[in-house]
Motif scaffolding. Structure first.
Motif, PDB file in Angstrom:
ATOM      1  N   GLY A 161     -31.812   3.126  17.117  1.00  0.00           N
ATOM      2  CA  GLY A 161     -31.209   2.190  18.050  1.00  0.00           C
ATOM      3  C   GLY A 161     -29.852   2.666  18.513  1.00  0.00           C
ATOM      4  N   ASN A 162     -29.271   1.951  19.440  1.00  0.00           N
ATOM      5  CA  ASN A 162     -27.980   2.360  19.983  1.00  0.00           C
ATOM      6  C   ASN A 162     -26.846   2.216  18.980  1.00  0.00           C
ATOM      7  OD1 ASN A 162     -28.281   3.078  22.940  1.00  0.00           O
ATOM      8  ND2 ASN A 162     -29.380   1.137  22.880  1.00  0.00           N
TER       9      ASN A 162
ATOM     10  N   VAL B 233     -28.546   3.057   8.814  1.00  0.00           N
ATOM     11  CA  VAL B 233     -27.375   3.923   8.958  1.00  0.00           C
ATOM     12  C   VAL B 233     -26.814   3.784  10.374  1.00  0.00           C
ATOM     13  CG1 VAL B 233     -28.218   5.569   7.237  1.00  0.00           C
ATOM     14  CG2 VAL B 233     -28.769   5.926   9.645  1.00  0.00           C
ATOM     15  N   ALA B 234     -25.537   4.077  10.511  1.00  0.00           N
ATOM     16  CA  ALA B 234     -24.913   4.027  11.831  1.00  0.00           C
ATOM     17  C   ALA B 234     -25.491   5.120  12.717  1.00  0.00           C
ATOM     18  CB  ALA B 234     -23.405   4.192  11.706  1.00  0.00           C
TER      19      ALA B 234
ATOM     20  N   ALA C 206     -28.660  15.743   6.623  1.00  0.00           N
ATOM     21  CA  ALA C 206     -27.600  15.450   5.657  1.00  0.00           C
ATOM     22  C   ALA C 206     -27.519  13.962   5.340  1.00  0.00           C
ATOM     23  CB  ALA C 206     -26.262  15.944   6.199  1.00  0.00           C
ATOM     24  N   LYS C 207     -27.883  13.113   6.304  1.00  0.00           N
ATOM     25  CA  LYS C 207     -27.905  11.672   6.065  1.00  0.00           C
ATOM     26  C   LYS C 207     -29.152  11.257   5.291  1.00  0.00           C
ATOM     27  CE  LYS C 207     -25.349  10.163  10.199  1.00  0.00           C
ATOM     28  NZ  LYS C 207     -25.438   9.389  11.464  1.00  0.00           N
ATOM     29  N   LEU C 208     -30.273  11.874   5.649  1.00  0.00           N
ATOM     30  CA  LEU C 208     -31.561  11.419   5.149  1.00  0.00           C
ATOM     31  C   LEU C 208     -31.842  11.843   3.713  1.00  0.00           C
ATOM     32  CD1 LEU C 208     -33.915   9.779   6.189  1.00  0.00           C
ATOM     33  CD2 LEU C 208     -34.897  11.856   7.160  1.00  0.00           C
ATOM     34  N   LEU C 209     -31.485  13.071   3.360  1.00  0.00           N
ATOM     35  CA  LEU C 209     -31.838  13.604   2.049  1.00  0.00           C
ATOM     36  C   LEU C 209     -31.286  12.786   0.879  1.00  0.00           C
ATOM     37  CD1 LEU C 209     -31.746  17.459   2.624  1.00  0.00           C
ATOM     38  CD2 LEU C 209     -33.699  16.098   1.894  1.00  0.00           C
ATOM     39  N   PRO C 210     -30.001  12.424   0.876  1.00  0.00           N
ATOM     40  CA  PRO C 210     -29.517  11.632  -0.265  1.00  0.00           C
ATOM     41  C   PRO C 210     -30.128  10.241  -0.337  1.00  0.00           C
ATOM     42  CG  PRO C 210     -27.787  11.907   1.394  1.00  0.00           C
ATOM     43  CD  PRO C 210     -28.893  12.818   1.772  1.00  0.00           C
ATOM     44  N   LEU C 211     -30.456   9.653   0.798  1.00  0.00           N
ATOM     45  CA  LEU C 211     -31.108   8.344   0.792  1.00  0.00           C
ATOM     46  C   LEU C 211     -32.496   8.453   0.165  1.00  0.00           C
ATOM     47  CD1 LEU C 211     -30.163   7.130   4.383  1.00  0.00           C
ATOM     48  CD2 LEU C 211     -29.165   6.360   2.233  1.00  0.00           C
ATOM     49  N   MET C 212     -33.229   9.474   0.570  1.00  0.00           N
ATOM     50  CA  MET C 212     -34.556   9.685   0.014  1.00  0.00           C
ATOM     51  C   MET C 212     -34.476   9.958  -1.484  1.00  0.00           C
ATOM     52  SD  MET C 212     -36.176  11.966   3.126  1.00  0.00           S
ATOM     53  CE  MET C 212     -37.715  12.331   2.282  1.00  0.00           C
TER      54      MET C 212
ATOM     55  N   VAL D  85     -38.057 -12.048  19.073  1.00  0.00           N
ATOM     56  CA  VAL D  85     -36.635 -11.988  19.396  1.00  0.00           C
ATOM     57  C   VAL D  85     -36.011 -10.925  18.502  1.00  0.00           C
ATOM     58  CG1 VAL D  85     -34.482 -13.257  19.653  1.00  0.00           C
ATOM     59  CG2 VAL D  85     -36.667 -14.459  19.886  1.00  0.00           C
ATOM     60  N   ASP D  86     -35.562  -9.838  19.094  1.00  0.00           N
ATOM     61  CA  ASP D  86     -35.011  -8.703  18.351  1.00  0.00           C
ATOM     62  C   ASP D  86     -33.496  -8.692  18.532  1.00  0.00           C
ATOM     63  OD1 ASP D  86     -34.359  -6.293  17.168  1.00  0.00           O
ATOM     64  OD2 ASP D  86     -36.033  -5.197  18.060  1.00  0.00           O
ATOM     65  N   PHE D  87     -32.781  -8.963  17.426  1.00  0.00           N
ATOM     66  CA  PHE D  87     -31.322  -9.026  17.461  1.00  0.00           C
ATOM     67  C   PHE D  87     -30.744  -7.654  17.146  1.00  0.00           C
ATOM     68  CE2 PHE D  87     -32.705 -13.343  16.428  1.00  0.00           C
ATOM     69  CZ  PHE D  87     -31.986 -14.096  17.351  1.00  0.00           C
ATOM     70  N   GLY D  88     -30.396  -6.914  18.182  1.00  0.00           N
ATOM     71  CA  GLY D  88     -29.817  -5.591  18.017  1.00  0.00           C
ATOM     72  C   GLY D  88     -28.594  -5.448  18.904  1.00  0.00           C
ATOM     73  N   THR D  89     -28.345  -4.227  19.401  1.00  0.00           N
ATOM     74  CA  THR D  89     -27.253  -4.021  20.356  1.00  0.00           C
ATOM     75  C   THR D  89     -27.437  -4.959  21.535  1.00  0.00           C
ATOM     76  OG1 THR D  89     -27.154  -1.692  19.680  1.00  0.00           O
ATOM     77  CG2 THR D  89     -26.071  -2.298  21.752  1.00  0.00           C
TER      78      THR D  89
END
Length: 260
Positions: A8-9, A31-32, A44-50, A134-138
């Protein structure tokens, strides 16, 4: 295992499922979204989460992705390919239609956002038709599936956080305030007054729009809220009947499952 990615944005939501027929994900991460990320940054973001969830790249044998940020679609696709050796299936109106999961009464289906397609697929599968999401996003997206199961169209409005950020940036005497529900509609402080306007105002805006949709459909139907702030707003809505924060990921799971 199946990796699902909703770019998402503002935020990117990633879910991993132990099987294609598992409705509940094994793990979900939010994640942002950084629009400058390359494939290396994504890994780099995905590996530690996994790793924290006990999942390795070798466990992943399929992936599906919805992206509304074209600059990141390739970065995430490349990262998944390099990590797991699989191609992420991209969610589009065409792909979902080919899988028999989506049909549309929309004049130009190609302009329907991937997240809107995934939401419509999941909502119809779970609740039948007609159904409203109803999708509450950006943005606050409202999607309408008619009684024939076709994506009819919807509404796009500024999201809760987007509206709040605009208010705080333009009203110099207002500082950033936590997005929480106030104790009453009439605020007894500046903080409560702003919370009433943002949170309760969003709930009433959604309710009013949903009632207009019901009038056009000629009937009521289930209204499903999703997105990070769905539970907060839905608690003050009279029209929302279900809250499923990870509805988009469920749509991606269904799309990946249909391919097998």
């Amino acid at each position: 295992m199946l990796l699902t990615i909703d770019v998402g944005n503002t935020h990117t939501v990633v879910g991993v499922y132990r099987g294609f027929d598992k409705v509940e994900p094994h793990a979900v991460w939010r994640v942002a979204t950084s629009k400058r990320d390359a494939a290396d940054d994504v890994r780099a973001k995905l590996l530690p989460l996994m790793a924290a969830a006990g999942v390795t790249a070798h466990d992943v044998d399929a992936a599906a992705m919805a992206s509304v940020v074209p600059a990141l679609t390739r970065a995430w696709s490349d990262a998944v390919r390099e990590l797991a050796g699989v191609e992420a299936r991209l969610c589009t109106a065409e792909a979902a239609s080919a899988a028999g999961l989506f049909k549309s009464a929309y004049p130009n289906p190609r302009e329907i956002g991937a997240d809107r397609v995934a939401d419509a697929v999941a909502a119809r599968a779970l609740f039948g038709a007609p159904v409203v999401v109803v999708d509450f996003g950006t943005a606050t997206n409202i999607e309408v599936v008619d009684e024939d199961g076709s994506f009819l169209g919807g509404i796009i409005a500024p999201g809760v956080e987007t509206s709040a950020s605009a208010l705080f940036s333009h009203a110099t005497r207002l500082s950033t305030i936590d997005l929480a529900a106030p104790p009453a509609a009439v605020g007894k402080s500046t903080e409560e007054a702003v919370q009433a306007g943002i949170v309760l105002g969003e709930a009433d805006r959604v309710d009013g729009l949903v009632r207009r949709i019901f009038a056009e459909l000629g009937r009521t139907c289930p209204v499903v809220a999703t997105g990070g702030l769905s539970a907060l707003v839905a608690a003050h809505s009279s029209e929302i009947t279900e809250v499923l924060p990870e509805l988009t990921l469920e749509g991606l799971r269904l799309l990946a499952s249909a391919r097998r």
